[in-house]
Motif scaffolding. Structure first.
Motif, short mmCIF file in Angstrom:
data_model
loop_
_atom_site.label_atom_id
_atom_site.label_comp_id
_atom_site.label_asym_id
_atom_site.label_seq_id
_atom_site.Cartn_x
_atom_site.Cartn_y
_atom_site.Cartn_z
N TRP A 12 -25.13 10.46 74.72
CA TRP A 12 -25.77 9.84 73.55
C TRP A 12 -27.26 9.62 73.83
CZ3 TRP A 12 -23.07 9.40 69.17
CH2 TRP A 12 -23.58 8.62 68.13
N PRO A 13 -28.13 9.87 72.85
CA PRO A 13 -29.57 9.72 73.08
C PRO A 13 -29.93 8.30 73.48
CG PRO A 13 -29.09 10.01 70.75
CD PRO A 13 -27.84 10.34 71.47
N PRO A 14 -30.75 8.13 74.51
CA PRO A 14 -31.14 6.79 74.97
C PRO A 14 -31.84 6.00 73.86
CG PRO A 14 -31.78 8.46 76.55
CD PRO A 14 -31.36 9.19 75.32
N GLY A 15 -31.54 4.70 73.79
CA GLY A 15 -32.20 3.84 72.83
C GLY A 15 -31.64 3.89 71.42
N VAL A 16 -30.65 4.79 71.18
CA VAL A 16 -30.04 4.88 69.86
C VAL A 16 -28.70 4.17 69.89
CG1 VAL A 16 -29.13 6.41 68.07
CG2 VAL A 16 -31.18 7.06 69.35
N PRO A 17 -28.47 3.17 69.05
CA PRO A 17 -27.18 2.45 69.06
C PRO A 17 -26.00 3.40 68.84
CG PRO A 17 -28.78 1.28 67.72
CD PRO A 17 -29.40 2.60 68.06
N PHE A 18 -24.88 3.08 69.48
CA PHE A 18 -23.69 3.93 69.38
C PHE A 18 -22.88 3.51 68.15
CE2 PHE A 18 -19.42 5.40 70.87
CZ PHE A 18 -19.74 6.74 70.98
N VAL A 19 -23.43 3.83 66.99
CA VAL A 19 -22.78 3.48 65.73
C VAL A 19 -22.77 4.72 64.86
CG1 VAL A 19 -23.50 1.07 65.79
CG2 VAL A 19 -24.97 2.75 64.70
N HIS A 20 -22.10 4.63 63.72
CA HIS A 20 -22.10 5.77 62.82
C HIS A 20 -23.52 5.99 62.30
CE1 HIS A 20 -21.17 8.43 59.55
NE2 HIS A 20 -19.99 8.62 60.12
N PRO A 21 -23.98 7.25 62.25
CA PRO A 21 -25.38 7.52 61.89
C PRO A 21 -25.84 6.92 60.57
CG PRO A 21 -24.37 9.48 62.78
CD PRO A 21 -23.28 8.46 62.66
N HIS A 22 -24.93 6.77 59.57
CA HIS A 22 -25.43 6.24 58.30
C HIS A 22 -25.76 4.76 58.40
CE1 HIS A 22 -21.19 4.95 57.57
NE2 HIS A 22 -21.78 3.96 56.95
N ASP A 23 -25.35 4.10 59.49
CA ASP A 23 -25.70 2.70 59.70
C ASP A 23 -27.03 2.54 60.44
OD1 ASP A 23 -23.39 1.72 58.51
OD2 ASP A 23 -22.26 1.92 60.37
N LEU A 24 -27.60 3.62 60.91
CA LEU A 24 -28.79 3.55 61.74
C LEU A 24 -30.06 3.42 60.90
CD1 LEU A 24 -28.04 6.42 64.27
CD2 LEU A 24 -27.87 3.99 64.71
N PRO A 25 -31.09 2.77 61.45
CA PRO A 25 -32.41 2.83 60.80
C PRO A 25 -32.91 4.27 60.80
CG PRO A 25 -32.33 1.13 62.52
CD PRO A 25 -31.09 1.95 62.66
N ASN A 26 -33.84 4.58 59.91
CA ASN A 26 -34.33 5.96 59.80
C ASN A 26 -34.89 6.49 61.12
OD1 ASN A 26 -33.58 6.17 57.20
ND2 ASN A 26 -35.61 5.89 56.32
N LYS A 27 -35.62 5.63 61.85
CA LYS A 27 -36.21 6.08 63.12
C LYS A 27 -35.12 6.50 64.10
CE LYS A 27 -39.51 4.64 66.67
NZ LYS A 27 -40.38 3.55 67.15
N ALA A 28 -34.03 5.73 64.16
CA ALA A 28 -32.93 6.07 65.06
C ALA A 28 -32.21 7.32 64.60
CB ALA A 28 -31.95 4.90 65.16
N LYS A 29 -32.10 7.52 63.26
CA LYS A 29 -31.48 8.73 62.74
C LYS A 29 -32.27 9.96 63.18
CE LYS A 29 -29.58 6.59 58.59
NZ LYS A 29 -29.83 6.33 57.17
#
Length: 476
Positions: free
Chosen positions: A426-443
Protein backbone atom coordinates in the motif's frame (compact mmCIF):
# COMPACT_ATOMS: atom_id res chain seq x y z
CA UNK A 1 -57.90 -7.85 -4.66
CA UNK A 2 -57.07 -7.86 -1.03
CA UNK A 3 -56.27 -4.59 0.63
CA UNK A 4 -56.39 -2.71 -2.71
CA UNK A 5 -53.40 -4.77 -3.79
CA UNK A 6 -52.41 -5.91 -7.24
CA UNK A 7 -53.09 -9.44 -8.42
CA UNK A 8 -50.93 -11.37 -10.87
CA UNK A 9 -48.04 -8.86 -11.04
CA UNK A 10 -45.17 -9.36 -13.45
CA UNK A 11 -42.88 -10.99 -10.93
CA UNK A 12 -39.69 -12.39 -12.37
CA UNK A 13 -39.84 -16.15 -12.97
CA UNK A 14 -36.66 -18.19 -13.10
CA UNK A 15 -35.79 -21.85 -13.12
CA UNK A 16 -33.75 -22.87 -10.12
CA UNK A 17 -31.50 -24.98 -12.35
CA UNK A 18 -30.62 -21.86 -14.37
CA UNK A 19 -29.32 -20.13 -11.24
CA UNK A 20 -26.73 -22.80 -10.49
CA UNK A 21 -23.28 -21.28 -11.03
CA UNK A 22 -20.54 -23.25 -12.77
CA UNK A 23 -16.80 -22.85 -13.33
CA UNK A 24 -15.57 -20.52 -16.01
CA UNK A 25 -17.39 -17.66 -17.71
CA UNK A 26 -21.11 -17.25 -16.94
CA UNK A 27 -23.47 -18.51 -19.62
CA UNK A 28 -26.05 -16.26 -21.26
CA UNK A 29 -28.79 -18.29 -19.57
CA UNK A 30 -27.22 -17.70 -16.15
CA UNK A 31 -26.79 -13.96 -16.75
CA UNK A 32 -30.37 -13.59 -17.97
CA UNK A 33 -31.75 -15.56 -15.00
CA UNK A 34 -29.72 -13.52 -12.52
CA UNK A 35 -30.91 -10.29 -14.13
CA UNK A 36 -34.56 -11.41 -14.09
CA UNK A 37 -34.31 -12.46 -10.42
CA UNK A 38 -32.58 -9.25 -9.34
CA UNK A 39 -34.91 -6.90 -11.20
CA UNK A 40 -37.90 -8.62 -9.63
CA UNK A 41 -36.36 -8.30 -6.16
CA UNK A 42 -35.77 -4.60 -6.83
CA UNK A 43 -39.32 -3.86 -7.95
CA UNK A 44 -41.39 -6.30 -5.87
CA UNK A 45 -39.00 -7.54 -3.15
CA UNK A 46 -39.95 -11.01 -4.38
CA UNK A 47 -39.50 -13.40 -7.30
CA UNK A 48 -40.84 -16.80 -8.34
CA UNK A 49 -38.54 -19.81 -8.67
CA UNK A 50 -39.41 -23.01 -10.47
CA UNK A 51 -38.22 -26.33 -9.00
CA UNK A 52 -37.51 -29.51 -10.93
CA UNK A 53 -40.55 -31.88 -11.07
CA UNK A 54 -39.28 -34.35 -8.47
CA UNK A 55 -38.44 -31.61 -5.96
CA UNK A 56 -41.79 -29.91 -6.53
CA UNK A 57 -43.59 -33.21 -5.88
CA UNK A 58 -41.83 -33.45 -2.51
CA UNK A 59 -43.05 -29.97 -1.54
CA UNK A 60 -46.63 -30.79 -2.51
CA UNK A 61 -46.49 -34.06 -0.57
CA UNK A 62 -45.48 -32.17 2.57
CA UNK A 63 -48.34 -29.67 2.15
CA UNK A 64 -50.82 -32.51 1.68
CA UNK A 65 -49.66 -34.23 4.88
CA UNK A 66 -49.76 -30.92 6.80
CA UNK A 67 -53.55 -30.70 6.58
CA UNK A 68 -54.40 -33.84 8.60
CA UNK A 69 -51.48 -33.13 10.96
CA UNK A 70 -52.89 -29.77 12.07
CA UNK A 71 -56.51 -30.89 11.85
CA UNK A 72 -55.98 -33.53 14.56
CA UNK A 73 -54.61 -30.91 16.97
CA UNK A 74 -56.91 -29.76 19.81
CA UNK A 75 -59.03 -26.65 19.34
CA UNK A 76 -57.67 -25.09 22.52
CA UNK A 77 -53.86 -25.29 22.62
CA UNK A 78 -52.23 -25.97 25.96
CA UNK A 79 -50.11 -23.27 27.58
CA UNK A 80 -46.83 -25.06 26.85
CA UNK A 81 -47.30 -24.87 23.05
CA UNK A 82 -48.51 -21.27 22.86
CA UNK A 83 -45.69 -19.27 21.31
CA UNK A 84 -46.02 -15.50 20.98
CA UNK A 85 -43.14 -14.21 18.87
CA UNK A 86 -40.24 -14.04 21.35
CA UNK A 87 -37.10 -12.64 19.73
CA UNK A 88 -34.92 -14.20 22.42
CA UNK A 89 -35.93 -17.66 21.20
CA UNK A 90 -35.25 -16.97 17.53
CA UNK A 91 -32.84 -19.90 17.06
CA UNK A 92 -34.48 -22.33 19.50
CA UNK A 93 -37.94 -22.95 18.07
CA UNK A 94 -38.71 -26.57 17.29
CA UNK A 95 -41.77 -28.78 16.98
CA UNK A 96 -45.41 -27.73 17.27
CA UNK A 97 -46.44 -24.29 18.50
CA UNK A 98 -49.54 -22.11 18.29
CA UNK A 99 -50.14 -18.38 18.23
CA UNK A 100 -53.81 -17.58 18.89
CA UNK A 101 -53.25 -13.88 18.24
CA UNK A 102 -52.13 -14.66 14.70
CA UNK A 103 -54.65 -17.52 14.28
CA UNK A 104 -51.66 -19.58 13.23
CA UNK A 105 -50.17 -22.96 14.07
CA UNK A 106 -46.65 -24.03 13.11
CA UNK A 107 -44.36 -27.00 13.11
CA UNK A 108 -40.68 -25.96 13.05
CA UNK A 109 -38.05 -28.39 11.82
CA UNK A 110 -34.56 -27.43 13.00
CA UNK A 111 -31.70 -29.96 12.49
CA UNK A 112 -29.77 -30.57 15.68
CA UNK A 113 -32.84 -29.84 17.82
CA UNK A 114 -35.96 -31.36 16.24
CA UNK A 115 -36.29 -35.10 16.96
CA UNK A 116 -36.08 -37.20 13.81
CA UNK A 117 -38.23 -39.93 15.36
CA UNK A 118 -41.80 -39.63 16.73
CA UNK A 119 -41.95 -38.90 20.46
CA UNK A 120 -43.79 -40.80 23.17
CA UNK A 121 -47.09 -39.27 22.07
CA UNK A 122 -46.65 -41.02 18.72
CA UNK A 123 -46.86 -37.69 16.88
CA UNK A 124 -46.16 -37.92 13.19
CA UNK A 125 -45.08 -34.55 11.77
CA UNK A 126 -45.66 -33.53 8.12
CA UNK A 127 -43.81 -35.75 5.66
CA UNK A 128 -40.35 -35.26 4.19
CA UNK A 129 -39.11 -32.39 6.36
CA UNK A 130 -35.47 -33.53 6.48
CA UNK A 131 -35.30 -33.86 2.68
CA UNK A 132 -37.11 -30.58 2.11
CA UNK A 133 -34.76 -28.77 4.51
CA UNK A 134 -31.79 -29.93 2.40
CA UNK A 135 -33.57 -29.03 -0.84
CA UNK A 136 -34.59 -25.51 0.17
CA UNK A 137 -31.32 -24.83 1.97
CA UNK A 138 -29.41 -25.55 -1.24
CA UNK A 139 -31.90 -23.45 -3.24
CA UNK A 140 -31.62 -20.37 -1.01
CA UNK A 141 -27.83 -20.51 -1.05
CA UNK A 142 -27.88 -20.68 -4.85
CA UNK A 143 -30.22 -17.68 -5.00
CA UNK A 144 -27.97 -15.79 -2.57
CA UNK A 145 -24.96 -16.47 -4.81
CA UNK A 146 -26.94 -15.13 -7.78
CA UNK A 147 -27.62 -11.88 -5.89
CA UNK A 148 -23.90 -11.72 -5.03
CA UNK A 149 -23.02 -12.08 -8.71
CA UNK A 150 -25.30 -9.21 -9.66
CA UNK A 151 -23.81 -7.01 -6.95
CA UNK A 152 -20.36 -7.84 -8.33
CA UNK A 153 -19.32 -9.56 -5.08
CA UNK A 154 -17.01 -12.55 -4.99
CA UNK A 155 -18.61 -16.01 -5.07
CA UNK A 156 -19.96 -17.35 -1.77
CA UNK A 157 -19.60 -13.85 -0.33
CA UNK A 158 -21.91 -14.51 2.63
CA UNK A 159 -20.67 -17.97 3.58
CA UNK A 160 -19.04 -16.66 6.75
CA UNK A 161 -22.36 -15.62 8.28
CA UNK A 162 -24.14 -18.91 7.45
CA UNK A 163 -24.12 -22.32 9.10
CA UNK A 164 -21.48 -24.85 8.11
CA UNK A 165 -22.47 -27.38 5.44
CA UNK A 166 -22.95 -29.95 6.82
CA UNK A 167 -23.41 -28.97 10.47
CA UNK A 168 -20.60 -29.96 12.80
CA UNK A 169 -21.03 -32.29 15.77
CA UNK A 170 -23.64 -31.00 18.28
CA UNK A 171 -24.35 -27.86 16.25
CA UNK A 172 -27.93 -26.65 15.99
CA UNK A 173 -29.16 -25.14 12.74
CA UNK A 174 -29.84 -21.42 12.68
CA UNK A 175 -32.00 -21.85 9.58
CA UNK A 176 -35.46 -23.31 10.04
CA UNK A 177 -38.14 -25.01 7.95
CA UNK A 178 -41.67 -24.16 9.10
CA UNK A 179 -44.94 -25.81 8.14
CA UNK A 180 -47.73 -23.32 8.91
CA UNK A 181 -51.49 -23.44 9.11
CA UNK A 182 -53.51 -20.21 9.10
CA UNK A 183 -57.13 -19.95 10.20
CA UNK A 184 -58.02 -23.60 10.80
CA UNK A 185 -61.75 -23.30 11.58
CA UNK A 186 -61.55 -25.66 14.55
CA UNK A 187 -58.66 -23.70 16.06
CA UNK A 188 -59.85 -21.04 18.51
CA UNK A 189 -58.18 -17.91 17.22
CA UNK A 190 -60.81 -16.04 15.20
CA UNK A 191 -61.68 -13.68 18.03
CA UNK A 192 -58.27 -12.05 17.67
CA UNK A 193 -58.77 -10.94 14.07
CA UNK A 194 -60.12 -7.97 12.20
CA UNK A 195 -62.50 -7.81 9.27
CA UNK A 196 -61.84 -4.88 6.97
CA UNK A 197 -64.11 -3.82 4.13
CA UNK A 198 -62.80 -2.87 0.72
CA UNK A 199 -64.32 -0.26 -1.57
CA UNK A 200 -66.01 -3.00 -3.60
CA UNK A 201 -67.64 -4.39 -0.47
CA UNK A 202 -65.57 -7.58 -0.38
CA UNK A 203 -64.55 -8.67 3.11
CA UNK A 204 -60.86 -9.21 3.69
CA UNK A 205 -59.32 -10.69 6.81
CA UNK A 206 -55.81 -9.98 8.05
CA UNK A 207 -54.21 -10.63 11.40
CA UNK A 208 -53.84 -7.76 13.87
CA UNK A 209 -50.06 -7.94 13.29
CA UNK A 210 -50.45 -7.90 9.51
CA UNK A 211 -47.18 -6.19 8.53
CA UNK A 212 -44.19 -8.44 8.99
CA UNK A 213 -40.57 -8.53 7.89
CA UNK A 214 -38.51 -11.71 8.20
CA UNK A 215 -35.12 -11.28 9.85
CA UNK A 216 -33.74 -13.97 7.55
CA UNK A 217 -31.19 -13.69 4.77
CA UNK A 218 -33.43 -15.31 2.13
CA UNK A 219 -36.85 -16.98 2.55
CA UNK A 220 -38.78 -19.36 0.30
CA UNK A 221 -42.53 -19.88 0.68
CA UNK A 222 -45.01 -22.25 -0.98
CA UNK A 223 -48.69 -22.46 -0.03
CA UNK A 224 -51.74 -24.51 -0.98
CA UNK A 225 -53.93 -21.39 -1.31
CA UNK A 226 -53.23 -17.86 -2.50
CA UNK A 227 -53.08 -15.02 0.02
CA UNK A 228 -49.45 -13.94 0.46
CA UNK A 229 -49.01 -10.19 -0.16
CA UNK A 230 -45.76 -8.21 -0.39
CA UNK A 231 -45.43 -4.43 -0.61
CA UNK A 232 -43.69 -3.41 -3.83
CA UNK A 233 -41.29 -0.55 -4.61
CA UNK A 234 -44.22 1.86 -5.10
CA UNK A 235 -45.85 1.01 -1.77
CA UNK A 236 -48.64 -1.11 -3.27
CA UNK A 237 -49.62 -4.50 -1.84
CA UNK A 238 -49.06 -7.25 -4.38
CA UNK A 239 -50.53 -10.77 -4.29
CA UNK A 240 -47.42 -12.78 -5.15
CA UNK A 241 -48.73 -16.36 -4.96
CA UNK A 242 -51.97 -15.84 -6.90
CA UNK A 243 -50.91 -17.77 -9.98
CA UNK A 244 -48.18 -20.10 -8.73
CA UNK A 245 -47.73 -23.24 -10.78
CA UNK A 246 -47.34 -26.67 -9.13
CA UNK A 247 -43.54 -26.43 -9.42
CA UNK A 248 -43.21 -22.81 -8.28
CA UNK A 249 -42.54 -21.04 -4.98
CA UNK A 250 -42.00 -17.43 -3.85
CA UNK A 251 -38.54 -16.22 -2.78
CA UNK A 252 -38.02 -12.96 -0.92
CA UNK A 253 -35.14 -11.26 0.99
CA UNK A 254 -35.07 -10.52 4.72
CA UNK A 255 -33.59 -7.96 7.08
CA UNK A 256 -30.27 -9.79 7.52
CA UNK A 257 -29.52 -9.51 3.79
CA UNK A 258 -30.63 -5.88 3.83
CA UNK A 259 -28.02 -5.15 6.52
CA UNK A 260 -25.27 -7.33 5.02
CA UNK A 261 -25.63 -5.51 1.66
CA UNK A 262 -25.72 -2.04 3.28
CA UNK A 263 -29.35 -1.53 2.26
CA UNK A 264 -28.90 -2.40 -1.42
CA UNK A 265 -31.39 -5.30 -1.20
CA UNK A 266 -34.78 -4.26 0.17
CA UNK A 267 -36.42 -6.72 2.60
CA UNK A 268 -39.97 -7.86 1.90
CA UNK A 269 -42.76 -6.36 3.98
CA UNK A 270 -45.49 -9.01 3.83
CA UNK A 271 -48.88 -10.03 5.19
CA UNK A 272 -51.27 -12.96 4.74
CA UNK A 273 -54.88 -12.70 3.59
CA UNK A 274 -57.10 -15.46 5.00
CA UNK A 275 -60.44 -14.30 3.59
CA UNK A 276 -60.63 -16.91 0.85
CA UNK A 277 -60.67 -20.00 3.05
CA UNK A 278 -64.20 -19.86 4.50
CA UNK A 279 -65.81 -23.28 4.29
CA UNK A 280 -62.45 -25.01 4.14
CA UNK A 281 -61.92 -27.41 7.03
CA UNK A 282 -58.11 -27.27 6.89
CA UNK A 283 -57.36 -23.56 6.65
CA UNK A 284 -54.40 -22.31 4.63
CA UNK A 285 -51.25 -24.44 4.81
CA UNK A 286 -47.83 -23.25 3.72
CA UNK A 287 -44.16 -24.20 3.79
CA UNK A 288 -41.54 -21.57 4.54
CA UNK A 289 -37.77 -22.00 4.71
CA UNK A 290 -35.73 -19.21 6.26
CA UNK A 291 -31.99 -19.12 5.60
CA UNK A 292 -30.75 -17.47 8.78
CA UNK A 293 -27.33 -16.11 9.80
CA UNK A 294 -25.64 -18.08 12.57
CA UNK A 295 -25.81 -16.55 16.02
CA UNK A 296 -22.07 -16.56 16.78
CA UNK A 297 -21.09 -14.08 14.09
CA UNK A 298 -21.72 -10.48 13.07
CA UNK A 299 -23.26 -8.69 10.12
CA UNK A 300 -20.93 -6.27 8.37
CA UNK A 301 -20.58 -4.75 4.94
CA UNK A 302 -16.96 -5.65 4.23
CA UNK A 303 -17.87 -7.50 1.03
CA UNK A 304 -19.80 -4.50 -0.25
CA UNK A 305 -16.88 -2.17 0.46
CA UNK A 306 -14.43 -4.51 -1.25
CA UNK A 307 -16.67 -4.53 -4.35
CA UNK A 308 -16.69 -0.72 -4.51
CA UNK A 309 -20.16 -0.01 -3.16
CA UNK A 310 -20.79 3.00 -0.95
CA UNK A 311 -21.75 2.15 2.63
CA UNK A 312 -23.88 4.58 4.64
CA UNK A 313 -23.01 5.50 8.22
CA UNK A 314 -25.73 3.31 9.76
CA UNK A 315 -24.13 0.18 8.25
CA UNK A 316 -20.51 1.02 9.06
CA UNK A 317 -20.28 -0.79 12.40
CA UNK A 318 -20.54 -4.61 12.60
CA UNK A 319 -23.65 -5.86 14.43
CA UNK A 320 -23.78 -9.06 16.43
CA UNK A 321 -26.33 -11.43 14.87
CA UNK A 322 -27.80 -12.30 18.26
CA UNK A 323 -28.30 -8.61 19.06
CA UNK A 324 -29.68 -8.00 15.57
CA UNK A 325 -32.29 -10.73 15.99
CA UNK A 326 -33.45 -9.50 19.39
CA UNK A 327 -33.55 -5.84 18.42
CA UNK A 328 -36.75 -4.21 17.19
CA UNK A 329 -36.50 -2.53 13.77
CA UNK A 330 -38.54 0.51 12.82
CA UNK A 331 -40.41 -0.27 9.60
CA UNK A 332 -41.24 3.40 9.03
CA UNK A 333 -37.56 4.29 9.06
CA UNK A 334 -36.75 1.28 6.91
CA UNK A 335 -39.25 1.88 4.12
CA UNK A 336 -39.42 5.68 4.07
CA UNK A 337 -35.79 6.54 3.43
CA UNK A 338 -35.40 9.06 0.62
CA UNK A 339 -31.68 8.40 0.25
CA UNK A 340 -32.08 4.65 0.38
CA UNK A 341 -29.45 2.96 -1.82
CA UNK A 342 -30.90 0.13 -3.86
CA UNK A 343 -30.49 -2.03 -6.92
CA UNK A 344 -30.73 -0.18 -10.21
CA UNK A 345 -30.98 -2.73 -12.97
CA UNK A 346 -30.21 -2.33 -16.64
CA UNK A 347 -32.35 -4.23 -19.11
CA UNK A 348 -31.02 -7.68 -19.90
CA UNK A 349 -28.54 -7.41 -22.71
CA UNK A 350 -25.17 -8.59 -23.86
CA UNK A 351 -22.11 -7.36 -22.03
CA UNK A 352 -21.52 -6.35 -18.47
CA UNK A 353 -23.99 -7.45 -15.79
CA UNK A 354 -22.53 -5.19 -13.12
CA UNK A 355 -25.10 -3.33 -11.01
CA UNK A 356 -25.41 0.38 -11.60
CA UNK A 357 -26.13 2.90 -8.89
CA UNK A 358 -29.41 4.76 -9.17
CA UNK A 359 -29.19 7.93 -11.21
CA UNK A 360 -31.62 10.82 -11.17
CA UNK A 361 -33.95 10.98 -14.15
CA UNK A 362 -32.74 14.38 -15.24
CA UNK A 363 -29.15 13.20 -15.56
CA UNK A 364 -27.99 13.09 -19.14
CA UNK A 365 -25.74 10.30 -20.31
CA UNK A 366 -23.43 12.88 -21.87
CA UNK A 367 -23.23 15.08 -18.79
CA UNK A 368 -19.56 15.19 -17.68
CA UNK A 369 -18.58 14.06 -14.21
CA UNK A 370 -16.95 16.52 -11.81
CA UNK A 371 -13.22 15.93 -11.22
CA UNK A 372 -13.75 14.69 -7.65
CA UNK A 373 -16.17 12.01 -8.81
CA UNK A 374 -13.81 11.01 -11.62
CA UNK A 375 -11.15 10.49 -8.98
CA UNK A 376 -13.48 8.35 -6.91
CA UNK A 377 -14.55 6.19 -9.85
CA UNK A 378 -10.97 5.77 -11.00
CA UNK A 379 -9.88 4.79 -7.49
CA UNK A 380 -12.70 2.24 -7.21
CA UNK A 381 -11.83 0.73 -10.57
CA UNK A 382 -8.16 0.42 -9.69
CA UNK A 383 -9.01 -1.16 -6.35
CA UNK A 384 -11.02 -3.87 -8.05
CA UNK A 385 -8.58 -4.53 -10.87
CA UNK A 386 -5.19 -4.08 -9.19
CA UNK A 387 -5.34 -4.37 -5.42
CA UNK A 388 -7.82 -7.25 -5.36
CA UNK A 389 -5.65 -9.03 -7.93
CA UNK A 390 -2.60 -8.72 -5.68
CA UNK A 391 -4.57 -9.85 -2.64
CA UNK A 392 -6.01 -12.89 -4.44
CA UNK A 393 -2.62 -14.00 -5.74
CA UNK A 394 -1.06 -13.71 -2.28
CA UNK A 395 -4.05 -15.24 -0.51
CA UNK A 396 -4.68 -12.06 1.49
CA UNK A 397 -8.20 -11.26 2.67
CA UNK A 398 -8.77 -7.52 2.44
CA UNK A 399 -10.40 -5.82 5.39
CA UNK A 400 -10.47 -2.02 5.19
CA UNK A 401 -10.51 0.43 8.10
CA UNK A 402 -12.59 3.56 8.47
CA UNK A 403 -10.84 6.76 7.44
CA UNK A 404 -10.74 8.22 10.95
CA UNK A 405 -9.26 5.06 12.49
CA UNK A 406 -6.68 4.45 9.80
CA UNK A 407 -5.24 7.94 9.89
CA UNK A 408 -3.78 6.99 13.28
CA UNK A 409 -2.75 3.52 12.02
CA UNK A 410 -0.33 5.06 9.51
CA UNK A 411 1.95 6.15 12.34
CA UNK A 412 1.66 2.91 14.35
CA UNK A 413 4.00 -0.02 13.78
CA UNK A 414 1.66 -2.68 15.19
CA UNK A 415 -1.60 -1.33 13.77
CA UNK A 416 -4.45 -3.75 12.90
CA UNK A 417 -3.90 -3.23 9.19
CA UNK A 418 -0.09 -2.95 9.34
CA UNK A 419 0.67 -6.45 8.01
CA UNK A 420 -1.88 -6.20 5.22
CA UNK A 421 -0.53 -2.81 4.17
CA UNK A 422 2.97 -4.26 4.03
CA UNK A 423 2.00 -7.40 2.10
CA UNK A 424 -0.12 -5.52 -0.42
CA UNK A 425 2.43 -2.75 -0.90
CA UNK A 426 0.00 0.00 0.00
CA UNK A 427 1.33 3.49 -0.83
CA UNK A 428 2.97 5.14 2.21
CA UNK A 429 0.94 7.86 3.90
CA UNK A 430 -2.36 6.75 2.31
CA UNK A 431 -4.93 5.41 4.81
CA UNK A 432 -5.93 1.78 4.29
CA UNK A 433 -9.58 2.52 3.55
CA UNK A 434 -11.83 2.24 0.55
CA UNK A 435 -10.69 4.81 -2.04
CA UNK A 436 -14.03 6.63 -2.19
CA UNK A 437 -13.55 7.56 1.49
CA UNK A 438 -10.17 9.17 0.82
CA UNK A 439 -9.47 12.89 0.41
CA UNK A 440 -8.69 13.85 -3.19
CA UNK A 441 -4.96 14.18 -2.48
CA UNK A 442 -4.82 10.63 -1.10
CA UNK A 443 -6.84 9.34 -4.07
CA UNK A 444 -4.24 10.84 -6.39
CA UNK A 445 -1.43 9.12 -4.46
CA UNK A 446 -3.36 5.87 -4.54
CA UNK A 447 -3.88 6.01 -8.30
CA UNK A 448 -0.30 7.04 -9.06
CA UNK A 449 0.90 3.96 -7.17
CA UNK A 450 -1.49 1.38 -8.61
CA UNK A 451 -2.19 2.71 -12.10
CA UNK A 452 1.09 3.16 -14.03
CA UNK A 453 0.93 6.14 -16.37
CA UNK A 454 -1.95 7.78 -14.55
CA UNK A 455 -1.46 11.42 -13.58
CA UNK A 456 -3.69 13.98 -11.92
CA UNK A 457 -2.78 16.57 -14.56
CA UNK A 458 -3.81 14.28 -17.40
CA UNK A 459 -7.10 13.42 -15.70
CA UNK A 460 -7.94 17.07 -15.09
CA UNK A 461 -7.10 17.85 -18.71
CA UNK A 462 -9.59 15.25 -19.91
CA UNK A 463 -12.20 16.66 -17.56
CA UNK A 464 -11.74 20.18 -18.96
CA UNK A 465 -11.97 18.93 -22.55
CA UNK A 466 -15.24 17.08 -21.78
CA UNK A 467 -16.82 20.21 -20.30
CA UNK A 468 -15.81 22.25 -23.30
CA UNK A 469 -13.31 24.42 -21.41
CA UNK A 470 -9.93 25.34 -22.89
CA UNK A 471 -7.01 23.29 -21.73
CA UNK A 472 -3.29 23.84 -21.73
CA UNK A 473 -0.78 21.18 -22.64
CA UNK A 474 1.66 20.36 -19.91
CA UNK A 475 5.28 20.37 -21.05
CA UNK A 476 7.49 17.67 -19.63
Amino acid sequence: MAGNGLSNPNLGRVKLTDLIASEGLPSDTYKLSVSTLSQSLAQYSAAIVQFPPNDAALLRCCLESARPYFNQKPSYPSADVIHINDSREWCKTSGYSADPQMWQESYDYRPGMTPTEPNNDVEFPPAGLADIFVLLGKATRGILDAVSFYLNLRSCAFTEILDSVPLRNREISSSVLSVNCHARPSFQGAQHHNLTTQEDGQLVMFSDHDHQVDKSVISIMKSDKAGFHIRDFNGRWVLVDGDLGPQEAVVYPGLALYHATAGYVTPALHRTDISNIHGNMYGRCSLSFKLMPKSMTSLNCSEMRAAGHGVEAQFQMPVSVDDFMQRSHSLDQLFNRNTFPSFSFPTAQEGSMKPLMKRKKNNSRLKPLPPSKRLRLEAQRVLKERVQDIADKKGIKLRFCSLKECESHIHTLDSPCGNIRLEIGWPPGVPFVHPHDLPNKAKIGFLETYEPGWSANHDMELSLIETGQPSQHVDN
